[in-house]
Write an enzyme that holds these catalytic residues in place. Structure first.
Site, PDB file in Angstrom:
ATOM      1  CE1 TYR A  31       7.310   7.012  11.131  1.00  0.00           C
ATOM      2  CE2 TYR A  31       8.013   9.337  11.070  1.00  0.00           C
ATOM      3  CZ  TYR A  31       7.590   8.183  10.419  1.00  0.00           C
ATOM      4  OH  TYR A  31       7.568   8.169   8.977  1.00  0.00           O
ATOM      5  CE  LYS A  86      10.418   5.601   9.101  1.00  0.00           C
ATOM      6  NZ  LYS A  86      10.572   4.573   8.086  1.00  0.00           N
ATOM      7  CB  ILE A 146       5.265   5.241   0.095  1.00  0.00           C
ATOM      8  CG1 ILE A 146       4.941   6.882   0.430  1.00  0.00           C
ATOM      9  CG2 ILE A 146       6.857   5.350  -0.396  1.00  0.00           C
ATOM     10  CD1 ILE A 146       5.687   7.295   1.442  1.00  0.00           C
ATOM     11  CG  ASP A 201       6.847  -9.637  11.706  1.00  0.00           C
ATOM     12  OD1 ASP A 201       7.284  -8.732  11.270  1.00  0.00           O
ATOM     13  OD2 ASP A 201       6.209 -10.051  12.520  1.00  0.00           O
ATOM     14  CB  VAL A 202      10.198  -6.581   8.124  1.00  0.00           C
ATOM     15  CG1 VAL A 202       9.614  -6.240   6.640  1.00  0.00           C
ATOM     16  CG2 VAL A 202       9.525  -5.382   9.009  1.00  0.00           C
ATOM     17  NE  ARG A 218      -2.078  -0.970   3.743  1.00  0.00           N
ATOM     18  CZ  ARG A 218      -3.346  -0.923   4.786  1.00  0.00           C
ATOM     19  NH1 ARG A 218      -3.383  -0.142   5.440  1.00  0.00           N
ATOM     20  NH2 ARG A 218      -4.078  -1.850   4.493  1.00  0.00           N
ATOM     21  CB  ILE A 276       4.271  11.748   1.307  1.00  0.00           C
ATOM     22  CG1 ILE A 276       5.469  12.092   1.306  1.00  0.00           C
ATOM     23  CG2 ILE A 276       3.401  10.860   0.106  1.00  0.00           C
ATOM     24  CD1 ILE A 276       5.816  12.744   0.044  1.00  0.00           C
TER      25      ILE A 276
END
Length: 238
Positions: free
Chosen positions: A149, A153, A14, A50-51, A12, A181
């Site tokens: 968050y 990042k 990006i 699942d990463v 989904r 975005i």
């Protein structure tokens, strides 16, 4: 025969736009916990993964190997959370964002090293303007910066630089840092308010992030590694 690319978080927003953009040049394997909401673009496959789970990630790379030698990893999988003052962020929520956004990046990137060494391929990690500024919203203040968050990042940026340093000259590793975005992370009713704070006068699109990823993966960026490409409409001029 087209080279192979993995796009995590590709079901989904990006990630989906990135997969569609790359499908012209790669056989793309989308990895996500969510099922795609639309029919897969031509040249794309889907694998549930699942990463954060090394075993599932190993299965993902084994599935990609069936398509051919891996040339590109794009790691886009990430989550966010509501803005809260730092003093009120629950530890469980902090751990969840760090685990998915940062540890997940490490698990996937680590698994990509061996196959990409064989092809002298590249990685592109998705980070955020928030990872550079320490606040996620353009009007952030005492209501909360999304510190968890932002920290996750920022960690992705540092991880990218470590990878780029260790893996040069065989694997190029870069990152794209989106600003505001259009998409699910920003409620549609807030788009005009946020756009008014963007020097270019609008929110960006997922397609514009996909174009940036495509550039960093292309021969046109063959002398670029360890770089964070800002795509933020001028909200951070770094």
């Amino acid at each position: 025969m087209k080279p192979v690319a993995i796009v995590t978080g590709g079901a989904r927003n990006i990630g989906w736009a990135i997969a569609r953009r790359l499908a012209a040049d790669y056989r793309v394997l989308i990895a996500d916990l969510s099922e795609p909401q639309q029919p897969l673009p031509d040249g794309c496959g889907y694998f549930h993964a699942d990463v954060c789970d090394p075993q599932q990630v190993r299965k993902l790379f084994a599935e990609a190997e069936k398509l051919g030698p891996l040339q590109l990893l794009v790691h886009s999988a990430a989550v966010t959370a509501p803005a809260r003052p730092i003093a009120s962020i629950p530890l469980e929520e902090w751990r969840r964002l760090i685990d998915i956004n940062l540890t997940g990046s490490f698990v996937v990137a680590q698994a990509a090293i061996t196959p990409l060494l064989k092809t002298k391929g590249s990685m592109v990690l998705l980070t955020s303007r928030a990872g550079k500024t320490g606040f996620a919203a353009l009007n952030a203040g005492k209501a909360g910066t999304k510190a968890h968050y932002c920290a996750s990042k920022a960690g992705v940026i540092s991880l990218m630089k470590s990878l780029a340093t260790e893996l040069s000259p065989d694997i190029r590793v870069n990152a794209v840092a989106p600003g505001p975005i259009e998409g699910e992370m920003i409620p549609r009713d807030r788009w005009p308010e946020i756009a008014a704070r963007v020097p270019l006068g609008r929110l960006g699109t997922a397609a514009e992030i996909a174009d940036a990823v495509h550039f960093l993966a292309s021969p046109a960026a063959s002398f670029i590694t360890g770089h964070v490409l800002d795509v933020n409409g001028g909200t951070l001029m770094d």
